[in-house]
Design a protein around this motif. Structure first.
Motif, short mmCIF file in Angstrom:
data_model
loop_
_atom_site.label_atom_id
_atom_site.label_comp_id
_atom_site.label_asym_id
_atom_site.label_seq_id
_atom_site.Cartn_x
_atom_site.Cartn_y
_atom_site.Cartn_z
N LEU A 32 11.46 -27.82 -19.97
CA LEU A 32 12.77 -28.38 -19.68
C LEU A 32 13.38 -28.99 -20.94
O LEU A 32 14.59 -28.89 -21.18
N ASP A 55 15.77 -24.76 -17.78
CA ASP A 55 15.28 -25.01 -16.42
C ASP A 55 14.82 -23.68 -15.81
O ASP A 55 15.62 -22.75 -15.67
N THR A 57 14.28 -22.95 -12.89
CA THR A 57 14.94 -22.62 -11.62
C THR A 57 16.29 -21.94 -11.83
O THR A 57 16.86 -21.40 -10.89
N ALA A 78 4.57 -24.62 -15.52
CA ALA A 78 5.59 -25.63 -15.25
C ALA A 78 5.53 -26.04 -13.78
O ALA A 78 5.60 -25.19 -12.89
N TRP A 80 5.69 -29.79 -10.91
CA TRP A 80 5.56 -31.22 -10.61
C TRP A 80 4.18 -31.45 -10.00
O TRP A 80 3.68 -30.61 -9.24
N LYS A 91 12.98 -31.63 -4.22
CA LYS A 91 13.04 -31.27 -5.63
C LYS A 91 11.71 -30.70 -6.10
O LYS A 91 11.66 -29.81 -6.94
N VAL A 95 11.13 -27.04 -8.04
CA VAL A 95 10.39 -26.78 -9.28
C VAL A 95 9.18 -25.89 -9.01
O VAL A 95 8.98 -24.86 -9.67
N ASN A 96 8.36 -26.27 -8.04
CA ASN A 96 7.07 -25.62 -7.84
C ASN A 96 7.15 -24.26 -7.14
O ASN A 96 6.36 -23.37 -7.44
N GLY A 99 10.84 -22.30 -8.86
CA GLY A 99 10.52 -22.00 -10.27
C GLY A 99 9.52 -20.86 -10.38
O GLY A 99 9.65 -19.97 -11.24
#
Length: 320
Positions: A32, A55, A57, A78, A80, A91, A95-96, A99
């Motif tokens: 990021l 990013d 995503t 990448a 969280w 969120k 990300v997880n 992404g």
């Protein structure tokens, strides 16, 4: 071959970049934002490596990076961790899960160019230890995670399977357990590494769990990711990783062999983590092994030496 590492500034990401550099393989970093906290220690020349900030995503980001650098393999790290996913599941899923879907979509759209995706799953995909009669626990048992983070990892494993069957994208997902080493500073199991910092700083520290864990040195975990990225295997494979199963009391005992003050400075809560800790790693050993397991005393000693060096430079604290 050009290898893209997502989450390259993170804990395992920095160790993977180190491993790839030592193998003299072309590596492209993405995260990021640029954060040299870990890379500057593990990969001193990281500034000379191609780095794409962005990013994952974003629908176009990874596609553009993959085309620009002619990426052939992706090591996707990448993510969280559990505390952030618990704090903000929506969120965390972006990300997880999203992404990870972006990574696989990139591999699908550039199928002739990208040969393989390797991604981080986790021991958190399993349910509580009492669910499993078979020990060590193999990959193909019932998965009933008790955290959002674990649920996201299960989703990623299932999506990887779908991308293989529907689009022919080969992949491997790795399930680490309690990984320790320089740069580990997020999550409850990071307490093993934080205890080593406390030893160097001569401060008392209480590990927030007891029982047994599967202790895995970061260098070994990085090697497993890189080996899985370099092989050419079909399917959507998922692998348990295995290091050295041992109790927290035994871990502190090894610390005390290196630094006797650990007996007084390092303590632990008796409550075990709700995680299985005896894992069967025969599948990854068969497919890409043999995999090295660094002796715990050697791994702890190497980590302590890094922390001592940082302490001498005034760059060590328990919080970072």
């Amino acid at each position: 071959m050009s290898i893209l590492v997502t989450g390259a500034c993170g804990f395992i990401g920095a160790w993977v970049v180190k491993n790839l550099r030592e193998k003299k393989l072309p590596v492209i970093l993405t995260d990021l934002k640029r954060d040299e906290t870990r890379l500057s220690v593990l990969v001193p020349d990281w500034h000379s490596l191609p780095f794409a900030e962005g990013d994952i995503t974003d629908p176009e980001f990874l596609i553009e990076v993959a085309k620009q650098f002619q990426i052939e393999r992706i090591i996707h790290l990448a993510a969280w961790q559990i505390p952030l996913c618990r704090q903000d599941p929506i969120k965390g899923a972006m990300v997880n899960v999203i992404g990870t879907l972006r990574v696989f979509e990139t591999a699908k759209q550039l199928r002739e160019q990208i040969k393989r995706v390797v991604y981080a799953s986790s021991v958190a995909v399993f349910g509580p230890p009492e669910m499993y009669d078979q020990v060590p626990v193999p990959e193909d048992v019932s998965l009933k995670p008790v955290t959002h983070y674990g649920a996201f990892k299960v989703c990623n494993e299932l999506c990887a399977n779908a991308y293989w069957h529907e689009n022919g994208v080969p992949s491997a997902g790795l399930r680490p357990h309690t990984v320790y080493g320089f740069g580990r500073d997020v999550g409850v199991t990071a307490d093993i590494t934080t205890a080593l910092k406390a030893l160097v700083l001569k401060q008392p520290f209480r590990i927030r769990f007891g029982g047994s864990v599967d202790l895995q040195y970061a260098a070994d975990v990085a090697e497993a990711f890189v080996k899985c990225a370099l092989v050419d295997l079909d399917g959507a494979r998922v692998y348990n990783l295995r290091g050295t199963p041992m109790s927290v009391s035994e871990i502190i005992g090894v610390m005390a062999e290196i630094e006797p003050e650990a007996k007084e400075l390092i303590t632990f809560e008796p409550t075990p983590l709700p995680l299985v800790w005896e894992l069967d790693d025969s599948a990854i050993q068969r497919d890409v092994g043999p995999l090295k397991v660094t002796p715990v005393k050697s791994g702890l000693s190497e980590t302590l030496e890094i922390f001592k060096r940082l302490c001498d430079l005034g760059q060590l604290s328990l919080s970072g």
